[in-house]
Design a protein around this motif. Structure first.
Motif, short mmCIF file in Angstrom:
data_model
loop_
_atom_site.label_atom_id
_atom_site.label_comp_id
_atom_site.label_asym_id
_atom_site.label_seq_id
_atom_site.Cartn_x
_atom_site.Cartn_y
_atom_site.Cartn_z
N GLU A 43 -23.54 -11.93 -14.14
CA GLU A 43 -24.37 -11.32 -15.18
C GLU A 43 -23.71 -10.08 -15.76
OE1 GLU A 43 -28.88 -11.60 -14.79
OE2 GLU A 43 -28.24 -11.67 -12.70
N GLU A 44 -23.19 -9.22 -14.89
CA GLU A 44 -22.52 -8.01 -15.36
C GLU A 44 -21.28 -8.36 -16.16
OE1 GLU A 44 -23.39 -8.70 -12.28
OE2 GLU A 44 -24.75 -7.13 -11.58
N ALA A 45 -20.52 -9.34 -15.66
CA ALA A 45 -19.31 -9.75 -16.38
C ALA A 45 -19.67 -10.35 -17.74
CB ALA A 45 -18.53 -10.76 -15.54
N GLY A 46 -20.75 -11.14 -17.79
CA GLY A 46 -21.17 -11.72 -19.04
C GLY A 46 -21.58 -10.68 -20.05
N ALA A 47 -22.29 -9.66 -19.59
CA ALA A 47 -22.70 -8.59 -20.50
C ALA A 47 -21.49 -7.85 -21.06
CB ALA A 47 -23.62 -7.62 -19.76
N GLU A 48 -20.50 -7.61 -20.21
CA GLU A 48 -19.29 -6.90 -20.69
C GLU A 48 -18.50 -7.78 -21.65
OE1 GLU A 48 -15.28 -4.60 -19.05
OE2 GLU A 48 -16.82 -5.25 -17.61
N LEU A 49 -18.42 -9.07 -21.37
CA LEU A 49 -17.72 -9.96 -22.28
C LEU A 49 -18.41 -9.99 -23.64
CD1 LEU A 49 -15.57 -12.01 -23.02
CD2 LEU A 49 -16.93 -13.78 -21.86
N ALA A 50 -19.73 -10.07 -23.65
CA ALA A 50 -20.45 -10.08 -24.92
C ALA A 50 -20.19 -8.80 -25.72
CB ALA A 50 -21.95 -10.24 -24.67
N GLU A 51 -20.14 -7.66 -25.06
CA GLU A 51 -19.84 -6.40 -25.74
C GLU A 51 -18.45 -6.42 -26.36
OE1 GLU A 51 -20.34 -3.21 -23.01
OE2 GLU A 51 -22.51 -3.48 -22.79
N LEU A 52 -17.49 -6.94 -25.62
CA LEU A 52 -16.12 -6.98 -26.13
C LEU A 52 -15.98 -7.97 -27.29
CD1 LEU A 52 -14.07 -6.80 -22.82
CD2 LEU A 52 -14.29 -5.01 -24.56
N LEU A 53 -16.65 -9.10 -27.20
CA LEU A 53 -16.60 -10.06 -28.30
C LEU A 53 -17.19 -9.45 -29.57
CD1 LEU A 53 -17.69 -13.32 -26.43
CD2 LEU A 53 -15.39 -12.77 -27.29
N ALA A 54 -18.27 -8.70 -29.42
CA ALA A 54 -18.88 -8.04 -30.58
C ALA A 54 -17.95 -6.97 -31.14
CB ALA A 54 -20.22 -7.42 -30.18
N LYS A 55 -17.20 -6.31 -30.27
CA LYS A 55 -16.28 -5.27 -30.70
C LYS A 55 -15.10 -5.85 -31.48
CE LYS A 55 -13.04 -1.80 -28.89
NZ LYS A 55 -12.51 -1.14 -27.66
N PHE A 56 -14.53 -6.93 -30.96
CA PHE A 56 -13.34 -7.50 -31.58
C PHE A 56 -13.66 -8.50 -32.69
CE2 PHE A 56 -11.52 -5.76 -27.71
CZ PHE A 56 -10.31 -5.25 -28.15
N SER A 57 -14.91 -8.95 -32.75
CA SER A 57 -15.34 -9.85 -33.83
C SER A 57 -16.66 -9.34 -34.41
CB SER A 57 -15.52 -11.28 -33.33
OG SER A 57 -14.29 -11.88 -33.01
#
Length: 239
Positions: free
Chosen positions: A203-217
């Motif tokens: 869950e924590e990893a998923g939340a961080e991945l979503a944040e990074l995807l929003a940042k780079f896209s």
């Protein structure tokens, strides 16, 4: 159109602790690796080293659980490592992590930092839904060998991800096929974060991945689907 991810009871029987988070993404921007994604990979290697504190990746409790799951379907985990363990070994080696493209760099960084298998599939190349099953050994896995397209077949009983066209990843998350990989032209994707046990941190990893995807896209439409355990019916659904 409805996109489904199904985890079968046969998989649940050999790995009752399996859980996953799925992130559906539309309108992504991909391209070559950047200074920003390269920095993410370097920071992920640092975070991994802190987590391991001198241990080898396979000694981490999460990797111990994954090795047990691999052994349960007949794989030799010291020879065919799960994707997180294999990436972790590269991260700690002198050559470090490979730079592939921006989206792959981002999810590889999350995999290494959290020591969790993470994969990305091009939604426009997936045929039907995705299923995690035990293979019967007749399924096609289209790959490349010596620069030429080749067709392999999984072992009977092997855990594989597949769609309506064939196997997309062999031995759970060991080797992804080229058909559904994220390329620099990919704009729609499904990201899978896979864990073993309640303390995997998906869950924590998923939340961080979503944040990074929003940042780079910026502007991408993201939907994070909560952890799901195996069942005989669709285990994750994206509308």
């Amino acid at each position: 159109m409805t996109f489904q991810i199904t985890v079968t009871d046969e998989v649940g029987a050999i790995a009752p602790g399996f859980t996953h988070v799925a992130i559906e993404a539309h309108g992504l921007v991909n391209g070559p690796s950047t200074d920003g994604t390269s920095a993410l990979l370097d920071d992920a290697a640092r975070r991994l080293a802190e987590r391991l504190d001198g241990r080898a990746p396979h000694e981490d409790p999460h990797m111990v659980a994954w090795r047990a799951a691999y052994s349960a379907f007949g794989a030799k985990p010291s020879r065919t490592r799960n994707s997180a363990e294999a990436l972790a070994k590269r991260a700690l080696a002198d050559g470090g992590l490979p730079r592939i493209n921006a989206l792959v760099d981002v999810y590889n960084a999350i995999s290494v930092a959290h020591l969790i298998p993470v994969g990305g599939e091009d939604l426009d190349q997936i045929k039907g839904g995705m299923r995690l099953v035990r293979a019967d050994g007749t399924e096609d896995f289209v790959t490349m060998a010596a620069g030429e397209q080749a067709v392999e077949h999984p072992d009977a009983g092997e855990v594989v991800w597949c769609d309506d066209e064939g196997v997309t990843c062999r031995r759970w998350n060991w080797r992804q096929g080229p058909r559904t990989r994220l390329t620099e032209e990919s704009v729609n994707a499904i990201f899978l974060l896979e864990g073993m046990g309640p303390d995997s941190g998906v869950e924590e990893a998923g939340a961080e991945l979503a944040e990074l995807l929003a940042k780079f896209s910026p502007g991408a439409q993201l939907t994070v689907h909560a952890p799901v355990r195996p069942s005989g019916s669709p285990s994750d659904r994206a509308e």
